[in-house]
Design a protein around this motif. Structure first.
Motif, PDB file in Angstrom:
ATOM      1  N   GLU A 145       0.828  -1.206   0.000  1.00  0.00           N
ATOM      2  CA  GLU A 145       0.000   0.000   0.000  1.00  0.00           C
ATOM      3  C   GLU A 145       0.863   1.258   0.000  1.00  0.00           C
ATOM      4  OE1 GLU A 145      -3.393   0.201  -0.129  1.00  0.00           O
ATOM      5  OE2 GLU A 145      -3.430  -1.965  -0.356  1.00  0.00           O
ATOM      6  N   THR A 146       0.217   2.388  -0.217  1.00  0.00           N
ATOM      7  CA  THR A 146       0.843   3.697  -0.116  1.00  0.00           C
ATOM      8  C   THR A 146       0.033   4.511   0.883  1.00  0.00           C
ATOM      9  OG1 THR A 146       1.569   3.607  -2.419  1.00  0.00           O
ATOM     10  CG2 THR A 146       1.475   5.784  -1.386  1.00  0.00           C
ATOM     11  N   ILE A 147       0.698   5.085   1.873  1.00  0.00           N
ATOM     12  CA  ILE A 147      -0.003   5.888   2.865  1.00  0.00           C
ATOM     13  C   ILE A 147      -0.457   7.193   2.216  1.00  0.00           C
ATOM     14  CG2 ILE A 147       0.226   7.170   5.033  1.00  0.00           C
ATOM     15  CD1 ILE A 147       2.163   4.976   5.972  1.00  0.00           C
ATOM     16  N   GLY A 148      -1.752   7.482   2.370  1.00  0.00           N
ATOM     17  CA  GLY A 148      -2.313   8.723   1.842  1.00  0.00           C
ATOM     18  C   GLY A 148      -2.456   9.785   2.908  1.00  0.00           C
ATOM     19  N   THR A 149      -2.864   9.369   4.125  1.00  0.00           N
ATOM     20  CA  THR A 149      -2.963  10.293   5.256  1.00  0.00           C
ATOM     21  C   THR A 149      -2.503   9.594   6.519  1.00  0.00           C
ATOM     22  OG1 THR A 149      -5.250   9.715   5.788  1.00  0.00           O
ATOM     23  CG2 THR A 149      -4.927  11.550   4.251  1.00  0.00           C
ATOM     24  N   SER A 150      -2.000  10.385   7.447  1.00  0.00           N
ATOM     25  CA  SER A 150      -1.532   9.892   8.738  1.00  0.00           C
ATOM     26  C   SER A 150      -1.927  10.913   9.791  1.00  0.00           C
ATOM     27  CB  SER A 150      -0.018   9.714   8.716  1.00  0.00           C
ATOM     28  OG  SER A 150       0.494   9.462  10.009  1.00  0.00           O
TER      29      SER A 150
ATOM     30  N   THR B 299       5.828   6.402   9.523  1.00  0.00           N
ATOM     31  CA  THR B 299       5.225   7.628  10.042  1.00  0.00           C
ATOM     32  C   THR B 299       5.960   8.035  11.312  1.00  0.00           C
ATOM     33  OG1 THR B 299       3.578   6.338  11.266  1.00  0.00           O
ATOM     34  CG2 THR B 299       2.937   7.128   9.085  1.00  0.00           C
TER      35      THR B 299
ATOM     36  N   THR C  90      -4.684   4.465   3.491  1.00  0.00           N
ATOM     37  CA  THR C  90      -3.895   4.314   2.274  1.00  0.00           C
ATOM     38  C   THR C  90      -4.628   4.939   1.088  1.00  0.00           C
ATOM     39  OG1 THR C  90      -4.847   2.198   1.566  1.00  0.00           O
ATOM     40  CG2 THR C  90      -3.012   2.114   3.169  1.00  0.00           C
ATOM     41  N   THR C  91      -3.909   5.051  -0.009  1.00  0.00           N
ATOM     42  CA  THR C  91      -4.518   5.595  -1.220  1.00  0.00           C
ATOM     43  C   THR C  91      -5.587   4.659  -1.781  1.00  0.00           C
ATOM     44  OG1 THR C  91      -2.696   4.680  -2.520  1.00  0.00           O
ATOM     45  CG2 THR C  91      -2.507   6.995  -1.839  1.00  0.00           C
ATOM     46  N   ASN C  92      -5.631   3.412  -1.302  1.00  0.00           N
ATOM     47  CA  ASN C  92      -6.683   2.462  -1.680  1.00  0.00           C
ATOM     48  C   ASN C  92      -7.784   2.391  -0.626  1.00  0.00           C
ATOM     49  OD1 ASN C  92      -5.565   1.605  -4.163  1.00  0.00           O
ATOM     50  ND2 ASN C  92      -4.141   0.269  -3.080  1.00  0.00           N
ATOM     51  N   ALA C  93      -7.817   3.373   0.279  1.00  0.00           N
ATOM     52  CA  ALA C  93      -8.854   3.514   1.309  1.00  0.00           C
ATOM     53  C   ALA C  93      -8.820   2.426   2.380  1.00  0.00           C
ATOM     54  CB  ALA C  93     -10.242   3.600   0.675  1.00  0.00           C
TER      55      ALA C  93
ATOM     56  N   THR D  79      -7.769   1.463   6.060  1.00  0.00           N
ATOM     57  CA  THR D  79      -7.476   2.165   7.305  1.00  0.00           C
ATOM     58  C   THR D  79      -6.842   1.210   8.294  1.00  0.00           C
ATOM     59  OG1 THR D  79      -9.363   3.637   6.953  1.00  0.00           O
ATOM     60  CG2 THR D  79      -8.490   3.495   9.199  1.00  0.00           C
TER      61      THR D  79
END
Length: 91
Positions: A27-32, A53, A74-77, A79
Motif C-alpha cells: 500500500e501507499t499511505i495517503g494520510t496519517s 510515520t 492508504t490511497t486504496n482507502a 485504514t
C-alpha cells in the motif's frame, strides 16, 4: 496493535516512528493522523515517508500513562491504526 511502554520525561520532546511495511506492504499511505489519550501530551502533526510515520511528543504529567495513536489511510482507502503506550516519569 499497541507497542510499549515507552518512558519519557515530562520536560523532554521525543520522536516516535511506526514502520507500517509489515502491516500494509503493498500500500501507499495517503494520510496519517496522530492523537493521544488521555489529554495532556502535545502530539505533533507528524510526517510520513513511504511506509513510515513519525511524530513528536512533548509534555505530559509525571505518573500518567498515555496512549499515542497513529491512524493511517492508504490511497486504496485501507485504514489501519497502531498505538504506543507512553509512561511519563521524571528521569
Amino acid at each position: 496493535m499497541t507497542f510499549g511502554p515507552e518512558i519519557k520525561d515530562p520536560n523532554a520532546t521525543v520522536n516516535y516512528t511506526i514502520d507500517w511495511s509489515d502491516n500494509i506492504p503493498s500500500e501507499t499511505i495517503g494520510t496519517s493522523t496522530w492523537s493521544s489519550s488521555p489529554t495532556g501530551l502535545t502530539v505533533g502533526t507528524g510526517t510520513f515517508t513511504g511506509l513510515s510515520t513519525t511524530t513528536s511528543v512533548a509534555g505530559g504529567t509525571a505518573g500518567t500513562v498515555y496512549q499515542v495513536t497513529n491512524r493511517v489511510v492508504t490511497t486504496n482507502a485501507i485504514t489501519d491504526e497502531r498505538s504506543v503506550v507512553v509512561r511519563v516519569e521524571h528521569l
